[in-house]
Design an enzyme around this catalytic site. Sequence first.
Site, short mmCIF file in Angstrom:
data_model
loop_
_atom_site.label_atom_id
_atom_site.label_comp_id
_atom_site.label_asym_id
_atom_site.label_seq_id
_atom_site.Cartn_x
_atom_site.Cartn_y
_atom_site.Cartn_z
N ARG A 35 0.83 -1.22 0.00
CA ARG A 35 0.00 0.00 0.00
C ARG A 35 0.86 1.26 0.00
O ARG A 35 0.44 2.30 -0.50
CB ARG A 35 -0.95 -0.02 1.22
N ILE A 61 -6.70 8.05 -0.68
CA ILE A 61 -6.65 6.60 -0.87
C ILE A 61 -7.59 6.05 0.20
O ILE A 61 -7.54 6.45 1.36
CB ILE A 61 -5.21 6.05 -0.73
N SER A 62 -8.50 5.16 -0.20
CA SER A 62 -9.54 4.69 0.71
C SER A 62 -8.93 3.93 1.90
O SER A 62 -7.84 3.38 1.82
CB SER A 62 -10.51 3.76 -0.02
N GLN A 63 -9.72 3.87 2.96
CA GLN A 63 -9.33 3.13 4.16
C GLN A 63 -9.24 1.63 3.83
O GLN A 63 -10.14 1.09 3.16
CB GLN A 63 -10.41 3.36 5.22
#
Length: 214
Positions: A35, A61-63
């Site tokens: 990530r 950036i999404s969780q």
Amino acid sequence: MLKNYQGQARKLAQLLQQAGIVDTRVLQVMESTPRHSFMPESLTHKAYENTALPIGNGQTISQPFIVAKMTELLLAAERPMVNVLEIGTGSGYQTAILAQLVQKVYSVERISSLQYQAKRRMKLLDLHNIQMKHGDGWEGWQSKAPYDGILVTAAASRVPEALLSQLDPAGGRLIIPVGDSQQELKIIERYGDEYRQQTSGGVRFVPLVQGELA
Ligand code: SAH
């Protein structure tokens, strides 16, 4: 680049499992995907925390939990996920997760600089089953339809008609956050002209923007 991220990634996957993610395919891919490669260098020390992070242009950036949850919901459909459309490429993190679990991913992003960086990351990670397009997600990607699954990673004020029409009529599944300040994750399945809808709890996403491309 962050060194020895594997330990942190393993801990994140364990946390996701404790938080309720059960699909082992999803957990495995979340554990093995770097990530930290999807964000500005200055934030990589936070890459394996379970939080959304800024990626520039006012986007995030999404969780990780949400990425895992939406992916799990998509894979839980009755039909196999072969052709999947993603709306809101952003960093490309969700795209990369999907690409390791389905045959072909199409991803649409309205901000060209984000799309450009995401494309570069896919090459570096050797992911080649992805096609990206600079466009408006409200329109979907008609020429590649129908889709077994469509996943939207920005919140829409209402469900875009185009996305419904691009779902495969034999059980295609759409996962989409709907709402303005209060948002709910909706799961919609298409059977011919019938759309069956379920809701899976509250979420928080940046808006699915209407209008000109950036
Ligand atoms: N899945 C991404 C989430 C990025 S945030 C990630 O984890 O990195 C949502 C993204 O949706 C942003 O990049 C934003 O630019 C994009 N977006 C917003 N409105 C859009 C629209 N109408 N069409 C295409 N992309 C859109």
